[in-house]
Design a protein around this motif. Structure first.
Motif, PDB file in Angstrom:
ATOM      1  N   ASP A 265      47.692  51.278  60.206  1.00 19.53           N
ATOM      2  CA  ASP A 265      48.596  50.236  59.720  1.00 19.53           C
ATOM      3  C   ASP A 265      47.952  49.580  58.507  1.00 19.53           C
ATOM      4  OD1 ASP A 265      50.117  50.794  62.036  1.00 19.53           O
ATOM      5  OD2 ASP A 265      48.870  49.431  63.193  1.00 19.53           O
ATOM      6  N   ALA A 266      48.694  49.525  57.415  1.00 21.40           N
ATOM      7  CA  ALA A 266      48.081  49.085  56.164  1.00 21.40           C
ATOM      8  C   ALA A 266      48.791  47.898  55.533  1.00 21.40           C
ATOM      9  CB  ALA A 266      48.045  50.241  55.169  1.00 21.40           C
ATOM     10  N   LYS A 267      47.971  46.987  55.011  1.00 23.82           N
ATOM     11  CA  LYS A 267      48.435  45.904  54.155  1.00 23.82           C
ATOM     12  C   LYS A 267      47.819  46.120  52.789  1.00 23.82           C
ATOM     13  CE  LYS A 267      49.117  42.118  57.500  1.00 23.82           C
ATOM     14  NZ  LYS A 267      48.642  40.778  57.930  1.00 23.82           N
TER      15      LYS A 267
ATOM     16  N   THR B 237      51.816  53.174  58.826  1.00 23.44           N
ATOM     17  CA  THR B 237      52.749  52.053  58.677  1.00 23.44           C
ATOM     18  C   THR B 237      52.389  51.176  57.492  1.00 23.44           C
ATOM     19  OG1 THR B 237      53.011  51.973  61.090  1.00 23.44           O
ATOM     20  CG2 THR B 237      53.799  50.069  59.846  1.00 23.44           C
ATOM     21  N   ASP B 238      53.384  50.918  56.655  1.00 26.68           N
ATOM     22  CA  ASP B 238      53.246  49.896  55.618  1.00 26.68           C
ATOM     23  C   ASP B 238      53.775  48.603  56.234  1.00 26.68           C
ATOM     24  OD1 ASP B 238      53.482  48.105  53.542  1.00 26.68           O
ATOM     25  OD2 ASP B 238      54.413  49.513  52.153  1.00 26.68           O
ATOM     26  N   ILE B 239      52.865  47.720  56.617  1.00 26.83           N
ATOM     27  CA  ILE B 239      53.238  46.519  57.366  1.00 26.83           C
ATOM     28  C   ILE B 239      54.221  45.644  56.590  1.00 26.83           C
ATOM     29  CG2 ILE B 239      52.336  44.363  58.339  1.00 26.83           C
ATOM     30  CD1 ILE B 239      49.748  45.895  58.948  1.00 26.83           C
ATOM     31  N   SER B 240      54.086  45.602  55.281  1.00 25.27           N
ATOM     32  CA  SER B 240      54.943  44.723  54.486  1.00 25.27           C
ATOM     33  C   SER B 240      56.421  45.094  54.609  1.00 25.27           C
ATOM     34  CB  SER B 240      54.529  44.760  53.013  1.00 25.27           C
ATOM     35  OG  SER B 240      54.806  46.031  52.442  1.00 25.27           O
TER      36      SER B 240
ATOM     37  N   GLY C 168      63.516  49.953  52.933  1.00 28.70           N
ATOM     38  CA  GLY C 168      63.202  51.303  52.481  1.00 28.70           C
ATOM     39  C   GLY C 168      61.759  51.657  52.778  1.00 28.70           C
ATOM     40  N   VAL C 169      61.541  52.871  53.223  1.00 28.83           N
ATOM     41  CA  VAL C 169      60.201  53.311  53.578  1.00 28.83           C
ATOM     42  C   VAL C 169      59.357  53.478  52.312  1.00 28.83           C
ATOM     43  CG1 VAL C 169      60.747  55.775  53.489  1.00 28.83           C
ATOM     44  CG2 VAL C 169      58.968  54.948  55.055  1.00 28.83           C
ATOM     45  N   ASN C 170      58.054  53.299  52.445  1.00 22.48           N
ATOM     46  CA  ASN C 170      57.142  53.468  51.320  1.00 22.48           C
ATOM     47  C   ASN C 170      56.754  54.943  51.223  1.00 22.48           C
ATOM     48  OD1 ASN C 170      55.074  53.422  49.424  1.00 22.48           O
ATOM     49  ND2 ASN C 170      54.270  51.461  50.130  1.00 22.48           N
ATOM     50  N   VAL C 171      57.598  55.713  50.553  1.00 20.03           N
ATOM     51  CA  VAL C 171      57.393  57.158  50.467  1.00 20.03           C
ATOM     52  C   VAL C 171      56.108  57.481  49.707  1.00 20.03           C
ATOM     53  CG1 VAL C 171      58.355  59.342  49.641  1.00 20.03           C
ATOM     54  CG2 VAL C 171      59.861  57.604  50.616  1.00 20.03           C
ATOM     55  N   GLU C 172      55.835  56.729  48.658  1.00 25.35           N
ATOM     56  CA  GLU C 172      54.641  56.989  47.841  1.00 25.35           C
ATOM     57  C   GLU C 172      53.369  56.847  48.670  1.00 25.35           C
ATOM     58  OE1 GLU C 172      52.476  55.436  43.721  1.00 25.35           O
ATOM     59  OE2 GLU C 172      54.312  54.463  44.433  1.00 25.35           O
ATOM     60  N   PHE C 173      53.252  55.751  49.418  1.00 27.74           N
ATOM     61  CA  PHE C 173      52.078  55.522  50.251  1.00 27.74           C
ATOM     62  C   PHE C 173      51.962  56.592  51.340  1.00 27.74           C
ATOM     63  CE2 PHE C 173      50.627  53.413  54.264  1.00 27.74           C
ATOM     64  CZ  PHE C 173      49.274  53.393  53.972  1.00 27.74           C
ATOM     65  N   THR C 174      53.077  56.895  51.990  1.00 27.84           N
ATOM     66  CA  THR C 174      53.058  57.889  53.057  1.00 27.84           C
ATOM     67  C   THR C 174      52.676  59.263  52.513  1.00 27.84           C
ATOM     68  OG1 THR C 174      54.843  56.646  54.121  1.00 27.84           O
ATOM     69  CG2 THR C 174      54.332  58.796  55.028  1.00 27.84           C
ATOM     70  N   SER C 175      53.186  59.593  51.347  1.00 25.51           N
ATOM     71  CA  SER C 175      52.853  60.875  50.716  1.00 25.51           C
ATOM     72  C   SER C 175      51.373  60.943  50.354  1.00 25.51           C
ATOM     73  CB  SER C 175      53.702  61.088  49.465  1.00 25.51           C
ATOM     74  OG  SER C 175      55.069  61.171  49.781  1.00 25.51           O
ATOM     75  N   GLU C 176      50.850  59.823  49.871  1.00 26.49           N
ATOM     76  CA  GLU C 176      49.423  59.777  49.541  1.00 26.49           C
ATOM     77  C   GLU C 176      48.581  60.080  50.771  1.00 26.49           C
ATOM     78  OE1 GLU C 176      46.033  56.592  47.913  1.00 26.49           O
ATOM     79  OE2 GLU C 176      48.090  55.927  48.298  1.00 26.49           O
ATOM     80  N   MET C 177      48.976  59.522  51.896  1.00 27.68           N
ATOM     81  CA  MET C 177      48.248  59.776  53.142  1.00 27.68           C
ATOM     82  C   MET C 177      48.377  61.245  53.547  1.00 27.68           C
ATOM     83  SD  MET C 177      46.848  56.877  54.070  1.00 27.68           S
ATOM     84  CE  MET C 177      46.606  56.866  55.846  1.00 27.68           C
ATOM     85  N   ALA C 178      49.583  61.795  53.433  1.00 31.71           N
ATOM     86  CA  ALA C 178      49.797  63.188  53.817  1.00 31.71           C
ATOM     87  C   ALA C 178      49.022  64.150  52.912  1.00 31.71           C
ATOM     88  CB  ALA C 178      51.289  63.516  53.783  1.00 31.71           C
ATOM     89  N   GLU C 179      48.920  63.803  51.641  1.00 33.23           N
ATOM     90  CA  GLU C 179      48.187  64.655  50.700  1.00 33.23           C
ATOM     91  C   GLU C 179      46.687  64.622  50.941  1.00 33.23           C
ATOM     92  OE1 GLU C 179      49.391  66.611  48.143  1.00 33.23           O
ATOM     93  OE2 GLU C 179      51.447  66.192  48.758  1.00 33.23           O
ATOM     94  N   ALA C 180      46.194  63.522  51.525  1.00 26.19           N
ATOM     95  CA  ALA C 180      44.753  63.325  51.675  1.00 26.19           C
ATOM     96  C   ALA C 180      44.149  64.133  52.812  1.00 26.19           C
ATOM     97  CB  ALA C 180      44.451  61.840  51.888  1.00 26.19           C
TER      98      ALA C 180
ATOM     99  N   PRO D 104      49.025  66.079  60.595  1.00 31.45           N
ATOM    100  CA  PRO D 104      50.429  65.699  60.429  1.00 31.45           C
ATOM    101  C   PRO D 104      50.598  64.182  60.325  1.00 31.45           C
ATOM    102  CG  PRO D 104      50.213  67.364  62.138  1.00 31.45           C
ATOM    103  CD  PRO D 104      48.817  66.930  61.786  1.00 31.45           C
ATOM    104  N   VAL D 105      51.381  63.735  59.361  1.00 28.77           N
ATOM    105  CA  VAL D 105      51.587  62.303  59.113  1.00 28.77           C
ATOM    106  C   VAL D 105      53.019  61.919  59.485  1.00 28.77           C
ATOM    107  CG1 VAL D 105      51.799  60.552  57.293  1.00 28.77           C
ATOM    108  CG2 VAL D 105      49.816  62.070  57.352  1.00 28.77           C
ATOM    109  N   ILE D 106      53.133  60.868  60.284  1.00 25.13           N
ATOM    110  CA  ILE D 106      54.416  60.321  60.713  1.00 25.13           C
ATOM    111  C   ILE D 106      54.607  58.979  60.025  1.00 25.13           C
ATOM    112  CG2 ILE D 106      55.786  59.525  62.677  1.00 25.13           C
ATOM    113  CD1 ILE D 106      53.902  61.337  64.420  1.00 25.13           C
ATOM    114  N   ALA D 107      55.724  58.817  59.331  1.00 18.78           N
ATOM    115  CA  ALA D 107      55.994  57.598  58.571  1.00 18.78           C
ATOM    116  C   ALA D 107      56.539  56.503  59.476  1.00 18.78           C
ATOM    117  CB  ALA D 107      57.002  57.885  57.464  1.00 18.78           C
ATOM    118  N   SER D 108      56.143  55.270  59.171  1.00 23.59           N
ATOM    119  CA  SER D 108      56.620  54.118  59.939  1.00 23.59           C
ATOM    120  C   SER D 108      56.730  52.912  59.020  1.00 23.59           C
ATOM    121  CB  SER D 108      55.653  53.816  61.087  1.00 23.59           C
ATOM    122  OG  SER D 108      56.012  52.639  61.767  1.00 23.59           O
ATOM    123  N   GLY D 109      57.748  52.081  59.275  1.00 25.80           N
ATOM    124  CA  GLY D 109      57.879  50.839  58.522  1.00 25.80           C
ATOM    125  C   GLY D 109      58.914  50.901  57.421  1.00 25.80           C
ATOM    126  N   GLY D 110      60.039  50.240  57.640  1.00 17.56           N
ATOM    127  CA  GLY D 110      61.019  50.070  56.582  1.00 17.56           C
ATOM    128  C   GLY D 110      62.099  51.112  56.484  1.00 17.56           C
ATOM    129  N   VAL D 111      62.102  52.130  57.353  1.00 15.95           N
ATOM    130  CA  VAL D 111      63.132  53.159  57.283  1.00 15.95           C
ATOM    131  C   VAL D 111      64.502  52.503  57.485  1.00 15.95           C
ATOM    132  CG1 VAL D 111      64.041  55.265  58.309  1.00 15.95           C
ATOM    133  CG2 VAL D 111      61.575  54.945  58.084  1.00 15.95           C
TER     134      VAL D 111
END
Length: 248
Positions: free
Chosen positions: A133-135, A170-173, A180-192, A196-203
């Motif tokens: 979970d990220a701020k 999760t993008d806590i904000s 709207g989900v933070n696709v950029e942040f989630t993608s950054e995590m998946a690329e790193a 498997p990365v599951i997106a959470s927050g704002g969908v």
């Protein structure tokens, strides 16, 4: 598009009820169902084939606080349940897996005791998920009450290659905000990492689901947690399920 993209309806437990929070604030809770087991059965009837359950009180207390509600959910459903919130010891991990939980989510423990997570992941294949979970890109723990000096991406990399089944990111904000989900942040995590990365927050919509499915190049995003937008009716369950099966 990833070969498999899973949807996880969320059941967040506070004082025995199914609630949704805004940005993780416990005093910003909206109760949606006083009977979490009933909510779980409803999600299953809608056609969802897995559940994401969080013991919110437990996340703050550091131990299971809504155990009765979790056990009722397990009894009421026949789909895999992943559970997080206050699980910070091997004994707790083992107990919940023995109780019928399919996967245990470790958040605070992942930051405080990464060796516990690695050991459990090696011993218990496909059973351990790390919750990050990220701020502002930094890891938040203790029910999101504290922000650490560890970057979310760096924490994810610690668990590369040890058998962790997934990362719930999760993008806590944006959590509970339907912005709207933070696709950029989630993608950054998946690329790193290759986990498997599951997106959470704002969908908030089917567009968010589609954007997540289309994101990522080296490693695709593998799923999304559905929260407030599903409860409020902004996401149609049948349409969402059709979308991940290629019917959008």
């Amino acid at each position: 598009m990833t070969a498999r993209f899973d949807l996880y309806p969320a059941i967040d437990l506070k004082d025995g009820q199914c609630v949704r929070l805004l940005r993780g604030e416990m005093d910003q809770a909206t109760a949606f169902n006083p009977d979490p087991a009933d909510q779980a059965a409803k999600f299953m009837a809608m056609g969802f084939d897995r559940l994401h359950v969080v013991d919110l009180n437990g996340a703050f207390a550091g131990n299971s606080a809504n155990g009765d509600a979790v056990r009722a959910i397990l009894k009421a459903t026949q789909v895999p349940v992943q559970l997080g919130g206050g699980i910070r010891t091997r004994a707790q991990i083992d107990a919940w897996l023995e109780a019928g939980v399919a996967r245990v989510i470790l958040g605070t423990a992942a930051l405080r005791d990464p060796e516990l997570v690695k050991s459990a992941a090696r011993d218990l294949p496909d059973s351990i998920v790390v919750g990050i979970d990220a701020k502002d890109g930094y890891v938040a723990v203790e029910g999101w009450a504290e922000t650490s000096d560890m970057k979310a991406v760096e924490l994810a990399k610690i668990f590369e290659g040890c058998g962790v089944a997934g990362l719930v990111v999760t993008d806590i904000s944006r959590d509970g905000m339907k912005t709207g989900v933070n696709v950029e942040f989630t993608s950054e995590m998946a690329e790193a990492v290759s986990i498997p990365v599951i997106a959470s927050g704002g969908v908030a919509s089917l567009d968010d689901i589609q954007n997540l499915m289309n994101a990522g190049s080296r490693h695709a995003i593998s799923g999304s947690i559905l929260g407030r937008a599903l409860y409020d009716g902004d996401i149609d369950p049948a349409a969402a399920i059709a979308a991940v099966k290629g019917g959008l």
